[in-house]
Design a protein around this motif. Sequence first.
Motif, short mmCIF file in Angstrom:
data_model
loop_
_atom_site.label_atom_id
_atom_site.label_comp_id
_atom_site.label_asym_id
_atom_site.label_seq_id
_atom_site.Cartn_x
_atom_site.Cartn_y
_atom_site.Cartn_z
N ALA A 116 3.07 5.19 4.29
CA ALA A 116 2.58 4.25 3.28
C ALA A 116 1.42 4.87 2.50
O ALA A 116 0.60 5.60 3.06
N PRO A 117 1.30 4.58 1.20
CA PRO A 117 0.25 5.20 0.39
C PRO A 117 -1.15 4.66 0.65
O PRO A 117 -2.14 5.33 0.32
N PHE B 291 -0.04 -6.31 0.49
CA PHE B 291 0.48 -5.01 0.09
C PHE B 291 1.87 -4.71 0.63
O PHE B 291 2.55 -3.80 0.13
N ASP C 166 4.86 -3.09 2.44
CA ASP C 166 5.13 -1.76 2.97
C ASP C 166 4.30 -0.67 2.30
O ASP C 166 4.45 0.52 2.64
N GLU C 167 3.45 -1.05 1.36
CA GLU C 167 2.58 -0.05 0.73
C GLU C 167 1.36 0.27 1.59
O GLU C 167 0.60 1.17 1.25
N ARG D 229 -7.07 2.78 -5.49
CA ARG D 229 -5.78 3.22 -5.99
C ARG D 229 -5.83 3.45 -7.50
O ARG D 229 -5.28 4.44 -7.99
#
Length: 631
Positions: free
Chosen positions: A458-459, A487, A489-490, A616
């Motif tokens: 994940a980011p 968020f 699955d991020e 981000r």
Amino acid sequence: MADVTDSRPRWHGVLERISQARRGDASESLAAVFMLAATVLALVWANSPWGSTYDAFWHTPLAISLGGWSIDLDLQHWVNDGLMALFFFVIGLEVKREFAMGELRDRSKAAVPLTAAVAGLALPAVLFLLLNPSGPAATAWGVVISTDTAFLLGALAVIGPGRAERLRIFLLTLAVADDVGALAIIALVYTDELRFVPLLVAVGGLLVIWQLRRLRVWRGGGYLVVSLVTWLALYESGVHATLAGVLIALLLPVYPPKRKEVERAAALARAFRQSPNPEYARNARLGLERAVSVNERLMRLWQPYTAFIIVPIFALANAGVPLTAETLRAAIVSPLFWGIVLGLVVGKFVGITGATAVLARLRPGSLAPGLTMPQIAGGAALSGIGFTISLFIVDLALDDDALADTARVGVLAGSVIALGLGAAVFRAGRSLLPEEPSRDLLRPVDVRRDHVRGPADAPLTIVEYGDFECPFCGKATGNIRQVREHFGDEMRYVFRHFPLDEYHPHARGAAEVAEAAAEQGRFWDVHDTFFAHADALERDDLIAYCADLGLDVDRLEEDLRDGDPENHVEDDEIDARSSDLPGTPTFYLGVGDATPQRHHGPYDAKTLIGELERMRASTAATSDTDVADPR
């Protein structure tokens, strides 16, 4: 070596309180002070107007006879051959524990300090032999191979860098391996004459001890008589008798307390409380002792004696070198003196630092998180303090009194120079790498080691250092749930342990049980359950929660006993302390491949979401700039 905790002298408690004064179960700095004081006293005595009484006293004969058999030694050799067997016995107990449950159990973690220890044994010997290739002095090459653990760790506590727990573990692991190498060399090289009948008796004694272990004999007294016979037989065989202490210690069992034994001890204690009488008191005491391994009970018993009595007596008996002008002139022009100084100061420093640097380059990431090469170099320099075993080998290797005095002067000089070099290297290291804690996450997230909730790639990343008994961590768990819902699955969430023992006495036990549950793939189930019951985390409660979740409780107990859960929790804790974390919960936030940064401020869901969005956006803006201006 008997387990006689019921008849300890009253002053044993004083020694235990001294030994616990600084850090856990041992005070390296205090032990080093005791040894240093004994060394200074020996030097003052040997160089005083009454200096002739020093040799006269320590060469006073003392014989023990039984019928036609007797042992006739002077006081110095009773110290070196007899009392020092207890010193080596404690070293053996520590080595056994490290291999069974400690740092040496994980060979991958121990690879660097073990390699450095081998280099730190070999290079000093090579340098010594370059100056002393032949003749009587050449036999003293073993003098330069060993590091004095007490002086090393005591010096590190005084002049080492702050937050040096990782360096301390590295040096302790290295010193244990160093001791194993030194003891092997003593056994193989410094045995003059071998008599096979007594040697067979000694081997038989070791086999009896091994059989007692197989029969699960837990009383220390059961090993005492056999240990004494083994020591006497080894002495008569020509092998140095102190090795009996090491060999016996390596055979003794070590394990975490068994749950059924703990429960049995608790039942016996309750029976005594309900009906206090001598028989119930004895049963309760024996039940408590039985719950703890012989290794740990004997280590607890003998460590204060060896640190604060036996080793200082050894220093008093061996460090008294007459520092006359003639002795010093002879030393300064002697290849023996310079071989010892070169081996201890240069050999240890270059061998340990060089081997570590090479291995770290060949295997990136092999150094523990937060451990730097300037720290390694400072510790390597301090490793040149070779005192206890060095003086011990002087007595074994050199029969000529003049050569022995030269060698002792070399050991003292080399140790002082190594101390000064270590202080200088640490000072230089502080100027190169200031000790202010970094905001970066010290140990990168490793999906093979860490507990990750969410996609591993994940980011967005949140790393929490938490404590199962901390009420703020329990509330933060709900916040993290909202952040993950936002968020999806991020985001991935990583939990690491930072048990605050002073405030939360059950947190460490809960963390270790959670790590044992992870072996069954149930960490997050246990994590959520423990936080839901943060006010009831007694050991029985923890096991009951695991049983309710359907875990294999017997396997859980076995996994707890093998030491891996304890080591995992301790690793997380050391990372947290090395990063100077203020408490729990502490969060690190990261985006993409960038190292997560420590989050300061509120940790409610809205704030964490906003901070991750800001990071981000900042990362995306930086990437756009890089694309627009490829320079």
